[in-house]
Design a protein around this motif. Sequence first.
Motif, PDB file in Angstrom:
ATOM      1  N   PRO A 157     -31.070  36.518 -36.643  1.00  0.00           N
ATOM      2  CA  PRO A 157     -31.867  35.878 -35.580  1.00  0.00           C
ATOM      3  C   PRO A 157     -32.291  36.832 -34.452  1.00  0.00           C
ATOM      4  N   TYR A 158     -32.305  38.127 -34.704  1.00  0.00           N
ATOM      5  CA  TYR A 158     -32.790  39.106 -33.728  1.00  0.00           C
ATOM      6  C   TYR A 158     -32.022  39.084 -32.406  1.00  0.00           C
ATOM      7  N   GLY A 159     -30.764  38.673 -32.453  1.00  0.00           N
ATOM      8  CA  GLY A 159     -29.937  38.681 -31.257  1.00  0.00           C
ATOM      9  C   GLY A 159     -30.197  37.553 -30.289  1.00  0.00           C
ATOM     10  N   ILE A 160     -31.008  36.556 -30.698  1.00  0.00           N
ATOM     11  CA  ILE A 160     -31.426  35.499 -29.772  1.00  0.00           C
ATOM     12  C   ILE A 160     -31.209  34.132 -30.404  1.00  0.00           C
ATOM     13  N   LYS A 161     -30.473  33.280 -29.727  1.00  0.00           N
ATOM     14  CA  LYS A 161     -30.204  31.925 -30.208  1.00  0.00           C
ATOM     15  C   LYS A 161     -31.301  30.944 -29.818  1.00  0.00           C
ATOM     16  N   ASP A 162     -31.921  31.146 -28.666  1.00  0.00           N
ATOM     17  CA  ASP A 162     -32.992  30.275 -28.178  1.00  0.00           C
ATOM     18  C   ASP A 162     -34.228  30.462 -29.070  1.00  0.00           C
ATOM     19  N   GLU A 163     -34.614  29.418 -29.809  1.00  0.00           N
ATOM     20  CA  GLU A 163     -35.693  29.548 -30.787  1.00  0.00           C
ATOM     21  C   GLU A 163     -37.027  29.914 -30.150  1.00  0.00           C
ATOM     22  N   ARG A 164     -37.316  29.307 -29.005  1.00  0.00           N
ATOM     23  CA  ARG A 164     -38.603  29.571 -28.356  1.00  0.00           C
ATOM     24  C   ARG A 164     -38.705  31.026 -27.926  1.00  0.00           C
ATOM     25  N   ILE A 165     -37.660  31.522 -27.283  1.00  0.00           N
ATOM     26  CA  ILE A 165     -37.675  32.912 -26.831  1.00  0.00           C
ATOM     27  C   ILE A 165     -37.647  33.861 -28.022  1.00  0.00           C
ATOM     28  N   LEU A 244     -19.529  34.123 -23.478  1.00  0.00           N
ATOM     29  CA  LEU A 244     -20.552  33.077 -23.457  1.00  0.00           C
ATOM     30  C   LEU A 244     -20.546  32.321 -24.784  1.00  0.00           C
ATOM     31  N   ASP A 245     -20.610  30.995 -24.693  1.00  0.00           N
ATOM     32  CA  ASP A 245     -20.437  30.168 -25.889  1.00  0.00           C
ATOM     33  C   ASP A 245     -21.733  29.627 -26.468  1.00  0.00           C
ATOM     34  N   ASP A 246     -22.877  29.993 -25.878  1.00  0.00           N
ATOM     35  CA  ASP A 246     -24.143  29.439 -26.377  1.00  0.00           C
ATOM     36  C   ASP A 246     -25.240  30.508 -26.375  1.00  0.00           C
ATOM     37  N   SER A 247     -24.882  31.710 -26.758  1.00  0.00           N
ATOM     38  CA  SER A 247     -25.823  32.828 -26.795  1.00  0.00           C
ATOM     39  C   SER A 247     -25.479  33.720 -27.970  1.00  0.00           C
ATOM     40  N   HIS A 249     -26.574  38.027 -29.189  1.00  0.00           N
ATOM     41  CA  HIS A 249     -26.388  39.366 -28.616  1.00  0.00           C
ATOM     42  C   HIS A 249     -27.177  39.615 -27.330  1.00  0.00           C
ATOM     43  N   MET A 250     -28.429  39.169 -27.295  1.00  0.00           N
ATOM     44  CA  MET A 250     -29.314  39.487 -26.172  1.00  0.00           C
ATOM     45  C   MET A 250     -29.073  38.512 -25.023  1.00  0.00           C
ATOM     46  N   ILE A 251     -27.919  38.613 -24.404  1.00  0.00           N
ATOM     47  CA  ILE A 251     -27.533  37.613 -23.407  1.00  0.00           C
ATOM     48  C   ILE A 251     -28.402  37.658 -22.162  1.00  0.00           C
ATOM     49  N   THR A 252     -29.130  38.731 -21.942  1.00  0.00           N
ATOM     50  CA  THR A 252     -29.984  38.820 -20.754  1.00  0.00           C
ATOM     51  C   THR A 252     -31.264  38.011 -20.892  1.00  0.00           C
ATOM     52  N   VAL A 253     -31.595  37.576 -22.114  1.00  0.00           N
ATOM     53  CA  VAL A 253     -32.793  36.752 -22.314  1.00  0.00           C
ATOM     54  C   VAL A 253     -32.471  35.415 -22.958  1.00  0.00           C
ATOM     55  N   ASP A 254     -31.271  35.241 -23.451  1.00  0.00           N
ATOM     56  CA  ASP A 254     -30.933  34.074 -24.256  1.00  0.00           C
ATOM     57  C   ASP A 254     -30.599  32.865 -23.372  1.00  0.00           C
ATOM     58  N   GLN A 255     -30.009  31.851 -23.983  1.00  0.00           N
ATOM     59  CA  GLN A 255     -29.890  30.532 -23.352  1.00  0.00           C
ATOM     60  C   GLN A 255     -29.000  30.514 -22.110  1.00  0.00           C
ATOM     61  N   GLN A 256     -28.119  31.474 -21.966  1.00  0.00           N
ATOM     62  CA  GLN A 256     -27.223  31.489 -20.805  1.00  0.00           C
ATOM     63  C   GLN A 256     -27.538  32.639 -19.851  1.00  0.00           C
ATOM     64  N   ARG A 257     -28.791  33.033 -19.827  1.00  0.00           N
ATOM     65  CA  ARG A 257     -29.181  34.136 -18.941  1.00  0.00           C
ATOM     66  C   ARG A 257     -28.956  33.788 -17.469  1.00  0.00           C
ATOM     67  N   ASP A 258     -29.087  32.515 -17.099  1.00  0.00           N
ATOM     68  CA  ASP A 258     -28.831  32.136 -15.708  1.00  0.00           C
ATOM     69  C   ASP A 258     -27.367  32.355 -15.341  1.00  0.00           C
ATOM     70  N   ARG A 259     -26.477  32.150 -16.288  1.00  0.00           N
ATOM     71  CA  ARG A 259     -25.072  32.421 -16.011  1.00  0.00           C
ATOM     72  C   ARG A 259     -24.824  33.923 -15.888  1.00  0.00           C
ATOM     73  N   VAL A 260     -25.524  34.715 -16.696  1.00  0.00           N
ATOM     74  CA  VAL A 260     -25.421  36.176 -16.571  1.00  0.00           C
ATOM     75  C   VAL A 260     -25.829  36.601 -15.164  1.00  0.00           C
ATOM     76  N   ILE A 261     -26.926  36.041 -14.680  1.00  0.00           N
ATOM     77  CA  ILE A 261     -27.409  36.362 -13.337  1.00  0.00           C
ATOM     78  C   ILE A 261     -26.389  35.942 -12.285  1.00  0.00           C
ATOM     79  N   ALA A 262     -25.916  34.700 -12.365  1.00  0.00           N
ATOM     80  CA  ALA A 262     -24.995  34.177 -11.350  1.00  0.00           C
ATOM     81  C   ALA A 262     -23.692  34.970 -11.313  1.00  0.00           C
ATOM     82  N   CYS A 263     -23.131  35.250 -12.485  1.00  0.00           N
ATOM     83  CA  CYS A 263     -21.874  36.006 -12.528  1.00  0.00           C
ATOM     84  C   CYS A 263     -22.063  37.414 -11.996  1.00  0.00           C
ATOM     85  N   SER A 264     -23.182  38.032 -12.339  1.00  0.00           N
ATOM     86  CA  SER A 264     -23.440  39.402 -11.904  1.00  0.00           C
ATOM     87  C   SER A 264     -23.645  39.473 -10.396  1.00  0.00           C
ATOM     88  N   ALA A 265     -24.457  38.563  -9.863  1.00  0.00           N
ATOM     89  CA  ALA A 265     -24.711  38.559  -8.418  1.00  0.00           C
ATOM     90  C   ALA A 265     -23.422  38.331  -7.646  1.00  0.00           C
TER      91      ALA A 265
END
Length: 283
Positions: A157-165, A244-247, A249-265
């Motif tokens: 799946p090219y590292g991405i779980k979100d089908e649209r992305i 992360l339980d819903d992503s 490999h590409m966690i910076t673009v996948d379904q939990q990217r907002d959590r990546v942002i929040a945790c990082s900030a």
Amino acid sequence: MTHTRIKQADFFLQGGRAGVLLVHGLTGTPAEMRFVGKGLHRAGYTVHGMQLAGHCGDEADLLRTGWRDWYSSVGEAAGALRRRVDHLFVAGLSMGAVLALKLAADRPHEVDGVAAYGTTFRYDGWSIPPIARLSFLLPLLTRLGIGRRRRFMESFPYGIKDERIRQRIAGSMLAGDSAAAGLPGNPWPSLAEFYRLAAGMRRQLGRVRAPCLVMHAAEDDVASVDNAHLVARSVAGPVETVLLDDSYHMITVDQQRDRVIACSADFFGRIVSARERAAASAA
């Protein structure tokens, strides 16, 4: 004022006095870090999404470079950003996480913290074919002149779980838009360079004293969670690990990217606050 050099595919977002350098992965592009970059900028950070040497062009451009060139481009971008800010953080995806960790090991007085997203020392995720899992042998094979014109192609799946992305990014990649989505395959010589970098950095992990945020998909299709555990148990500084339980490999673009942002900030912000309190106490 010193200005950061911006390459064609880079992005730079001016914010406050804490800066984050974002480093993409092998055959990738700064676009895979743009969601996170925009989120960190909204949180007040100055952000530079950098382009690794040899990337965002064609395969020949990549093959003209090796890991030392990729790392040199990270060091150059980090130095320029560090001169603009009071606190420097480095965040990388996949091979970019390895490069970020290496910078922290080599420049402990410049890097205040690291975010390692989907850290990849070995391609051993569930979607990797058994033969491709032997790619750690590539440094030996390429030294023998074997496979110089061969490549491992990206696969579903090219590292991405979100089908649209996934459809959007994979479509651009397979259509040849390398500046937007990277190359569709990993040339064997470039993979051999990656494994040389990874082997050297494994030996340096104990020199990483900066605080590290390790974020990884529990079901990473490209690099198993063992890669994250290796970082967490090997670095010398404090570590926070988030699985992360819903992503994929590409966690910076996948379904939990907002959590990546929040945790990082939040992670970077706590480091800044602690350093400022320490400086005020010493004054």
